[in-house]
Design an enzyme around this catalytic site. Structure first.
Site, PDB file in Angstrom:
ATOM      1  N   SER A   1       0.977  -1.199  -0.017  1.00 28.50           N
ATOM      2  CA  SER A   1      -0.039   0.031   0.063  1.00 28.50           C
ATOM      3  C   SER A   1       0.733   1.417  -0.114  1.00 28.50           C
ATOM      4  CB  SER A   1      -0.795  -0.043   1.288  1.00 28.50           C
ATOM      5  OG  SER A   1      -1.426   1.285   1.532  1.00 28.50           O
TER       6      SER A   1
ATOM      7  N   MET B   1     -11.988   4.383  -0.460  1.00 28.78           N
ATOM      8  CA  MET B   1     -12.599   4.534   0.731  1.00 28.78           C
ATOM      9  C   MET B   1     -13.477   5.732   0.721  1.00 28.78           C
ATOM     10  SD  MET B   1      -9.812   2.734   3.104  1.00 28.78           S
ATOM     11  CE  MET B   1      -8.297   3.412   1.773  1.00 28.78           C
TER      12      MET B   1
ATOM     13  N   MET C   1      -8.913   8.253   0.200  1.00 26.43           N
ATOM     14  CA  MET C   1      -9.588   8.398   1.482  1.00 26.43           C
ATOM     15  C   MET C   1     -10.189  10.001   1.281  1.00 26.43           C
ATOM     16  SD  MET C   1      -6.955   6.986   4.256  1.00 26.43           S
ATOM     17  CE  MET C   1      -6.415   5.348   4.137  1.00 26.43           C
TER      18      MET C   1
ATOM     19  N   MET D   1     -11.470  -5.962   4.874  1.00 29.63           N
ATOM     20  CA  MET D   1     -10.651  -4.941   5.884  1.00 29.63           C
ATOM     21  C   MET D   1     -10.448  -5.617   7.359  1.00 29.63           C
ATOM     22  SD  MET D   1      -9.748  -2.385   4.215  1.00 29.63           S
ATOM     23  CE  MET D   1      -9.139  -1.681   5.656  1.00 29.63           C
TER      24      MET D   1
ATOM     25  N   ASP E   1      -6.534  -6.565   4.169  1.00 29.88           N
ATOM     26  CA  ASP E   1      -5.790  -5.414   4.055  1.00 29.88           C
ATOM     27  C   ASP E   1      -6.149  -4.793   5.610  1.00 29.88           C
ATOM     28  OD1 ASP E   1      -4.983  -2.714   3.328  1.00 29.88           O
ATOM     29  OD2 ASP E   1      -6.549  -2.312   2.331  1.00 29.88           O
TER      30      ASP E   1
ATOM     31  N   HIS F   1      -8.304   1.316  -4.103  1.00 29.56           N
ATOM     32  CA  HIS F   1      -9.184   0.784  -2.960  1.00 29.56           C
ATOM     33  C   HIS F   1      -9.890   2.076  -2.699  1.00 29.56           C
ATOM     34  CE1 HIS F   1      -9.348  -0.426   1.558  1.00 29.56           C
ATOM     35  NE2 HIS F   1     -10.727  -0.288   1.092  1.00 29.56           N
TER      36      HIS F   1
ATOM     37  N   HIS G   1      -0.855  -0.993  -4.203  1.00 29.30           N
ATOM     38  CA  HIS G   1      -2.329  -0.848  -3.837  1.00 29.30           C
ATOM     39  C   HIS G   1      -2.518   0.729  -3.413  1.00 29.30           C
ATOM     40  CE1 HIS G   1      -5.843  -2.016  -1.282  1.00 29.30           C
ATOM     41  NE2 HIS G   1      -5.599  -1.125  -0.298  1.00 29.30           N
TER      42      HIS G   1
ATOM     43  N   ASP H   1      -4.916   3.547  -1.737  1.00 24.67           N
ATOM     44  CA  ASP H   1      -6.020   3.819  -0.913  1.00 24.67           C
ATOM     45  C   ASP H   1      -6.239   5.215  -1.081  1.00 24.67           C
ATOM     46  OD1 ASP H   1      -5.983   1.554   0.939  1.00 24.67           O
ATOM     47  OD2 ASP H   1      -3.941   2.073   1.424  1.00 24.67           O
TER      48      ASP H   1
END
Ligand code: DX5
Ligand code: ZN
Length: 226
Positions: free
Chosen positions: A12, A72, A41, A148, A184, A70, A37, A39
């Protein structure tokens, strides 16, 4: 099945030092990891902000590894900015549709269809408090389930052991379908073998990757487990 059979690992990049992002990408490539990966957010679905489409586009277009986004983010505003990115997988949270968690399977299925129509693998993710069986309405629309194993939003948190039973249950629900199970959050040298044993075939590794003394050796160990 994502990237064919065998166990996969994607560091990540959120857990890297952003001052030296190019070095972090070079370290990931050199280690023999399968992907990167990303992330995303938004400070709504999770209490943190990371980076957005420009960052992913800049890194993914040059790094040449399987790109795993990913998201979020609150899905009520759509995912259009992410669909043209040069990544191979986009994962969305089934709890992330507006203020009505788990109440919009039809809209989720539309979003998953738009990910596949953009030529990408489609993933769904569940938070620690979401039961494994909540993935059932989506199983014929996805390529991956992301479990998660920490509350989403931050790297460096402690792995939640209840995730192991959740992975086992998701494997049962998937049955013979070609769907990867990704995990993850808090993945480490101490727990990765038990995660693979429970049925995970795609490990996301954040702080443990960048803090490891020999990430190349670790990636080799993961692949030899395949
Ligand atoms: C958390 C992120 C993770 C995180 C993993 O919301 O989804 O990908 O970066 O970091 P570690 O492995 O340190 O928990
Ligand atoms: Zn993640």
């Amino acid at each position: 099945m994502i990237m064919g059979s065998g166990i996969k690992a994607a560091p990540s990049i959120f857990a890297a030092d952003f001052y030296s992002i190019g070095d972090a990408v070079a370290q990931i490539k050199k280690s023999g990891a399968d992907g990167v990966h990303y992330d995303v957010m938004d400070n709504h679905f999770v209490p943190n902000i990371s980076f957005g489409p420009k960052f992913i586009g800049d890194v993914a277009s040059k790094c040449g590894l399987y790109g795993d986004a990913h998201l979020m983010i609150d899905l009520s505003r759509g995912i259009e900015p992410y669909l043209p990115l040069p990544v191979e997988l986009i994962t969305i949270h089934i709890e992330a549709y507006g203020d009505n968690p788990l109440s919009k399977p039809d809209r989720m299925i539309e979003l998953l269809g738009s990910i596949r129509a953009a030529g990408k693998n489609a993933g769904i993710s569940i938070k620690p408090a979401t039961p494994a069986d909540a993935v059932v309405p989506y199983l014929d629309k996805i390529d991956l389930v992301l479990v998660m194993s920490v509350e989403p939003g931050f790297s460096g948190q402690k792995f939640m052991p209840a995730s192991l039973d959740k992975i086992r249950r998701i494997r049962e629900l998937i049955g013979a379908r070609q769907i990867s199970v990704q995990v993850d959050g808090g993945v480490s040298r101490d727990n990765y073998k038990s995660l693979i044993g429970a049925g995970a075939d795609f490990l996301v590794i954040g702080s443990a990757f960048f803090n490891d003394a020999d990430p190349t050796g670790w990636m080799r160990d993961i692949h030899e487990n395949a």
